[in-house]
Every structure is written in structure tokens, then in C-alpha cells.
Motif scaffolding. Structure first.
Motif, short mmCIF file in Angstrom:
data_model
loop_
_atom_site.label_atom_id
_atom_site.label_comp_id
_atom_site.label_asym_id
_atom_site.label_seq_id
_atom_site.Cartn_x
_atom_site.Cartn_y
_atom_site.Cartn_z
N TYR A 11 -46.72 47.22 -56.65
CA TYR A 11 -47.12 46.74 -55.24
C TYR A 11 -46.61 47.60 -54.43
CZ TYR A 11 -49.11 43.02 -57.94
OH TYR A 11 -50.20 42.76 -58.50
N ARG A 38 -55.73 50.06 -56.32
CA ARG A 38 -56.63 48.67 -55.63
C ARG A 38 -56.05 48.72 -54.09
NH1 ARG A 38 -56.35 42.80 -57.94
NH2 ARG A 38 -57.29 43.49 -60.52
N SER A 39 -56.70 48.52 -53.10
CA SER A 39 -56.53 48.93 -51.21
C SER A 39 -56.68 47.39 -50.92
CB SER A 39 -56.39 49.15 -50.58
OG SER A 39 -56.69 49.14 -49.70
N LEU A 40 -55.69 46.41 -50.46
CA LEU A 40 -55.73 44.82 -50.86
C LEU A 40 -56.09 44.65 -49.04
CD1 LEU A 40 -53.07 43.06 -52.93
CD2 LEU A 40 -55.41 43.38 -52.99
N SER A 42 -54.21 43.44 -46.56
CA SER A 42 -53.11 43.32 -45.84
C SER A 42 -53.08 44.28 -46.20
CB SER A 42 -51.53 42.33 -47.05
OG SER A 42 -51.82 42.94 -48.09
N THR A 44 -51.49 46.75 -48.67
CA THR A 44 -50.71 46.76 -49.59
C THR A 44 -51.29 47.13 -50.32
OG1 THR A 44 -49.39 44.81 -49.44
CG2 THR A 44 -49.03 45.33 -51.85
#
Length: 52
Positions: A11, A38-40, A42, A44
Motif C-alpha cells: 500500500y 488499484r487506486s483507492l 484516498s 492510496t
């Protein structure tokens, strides 16, 4: 020690920081293949690697 790693989840948080210690030993080679990312919301970034 690296023989015990089958999968690595990373992460990455969008924060600027100074130096630090590496995740894994620098002198040993570990061949990993990116299998998921993945791009969250937030900001992250999640990346999942498996041993190749």
C-alpha cells in the motif's frame, strides 16, 4: 528469509517523507510479478505481487 515470501501486498500512501529502511533485503533478489493494482479514493495505491 525471502524463500518464505509467496505474495507481497504493498500500500503506497500519497505522502512525502524522507529516507527510511527498505521493505526487503537489498542484497537478495526476489522475482515478483504484479498481478493486481488499484487506486483507492484516498489516493492510496494498492499493488499485489506474486512470486514468479
Amino acid at each position: 528469509m525471502l524463500d518464505l515470501i509467496d505474495e507481497l501486498w504493498v500500500y503506497a500512501f500519497p505522502v512525502i517523507v524522507g529516507g527510511g529502511k527498505p521493505y526487503l533485503p537489498v542484497r537478495e533478489e526476489l522475482r515478483l510479478r504484479l498481478v493486481e493494482h488499484r487506486s483507492l479514493a484516498s489516493g492510496t495505491m494498492f499493488r499485489r505481487y506474486v512470486r514468479s
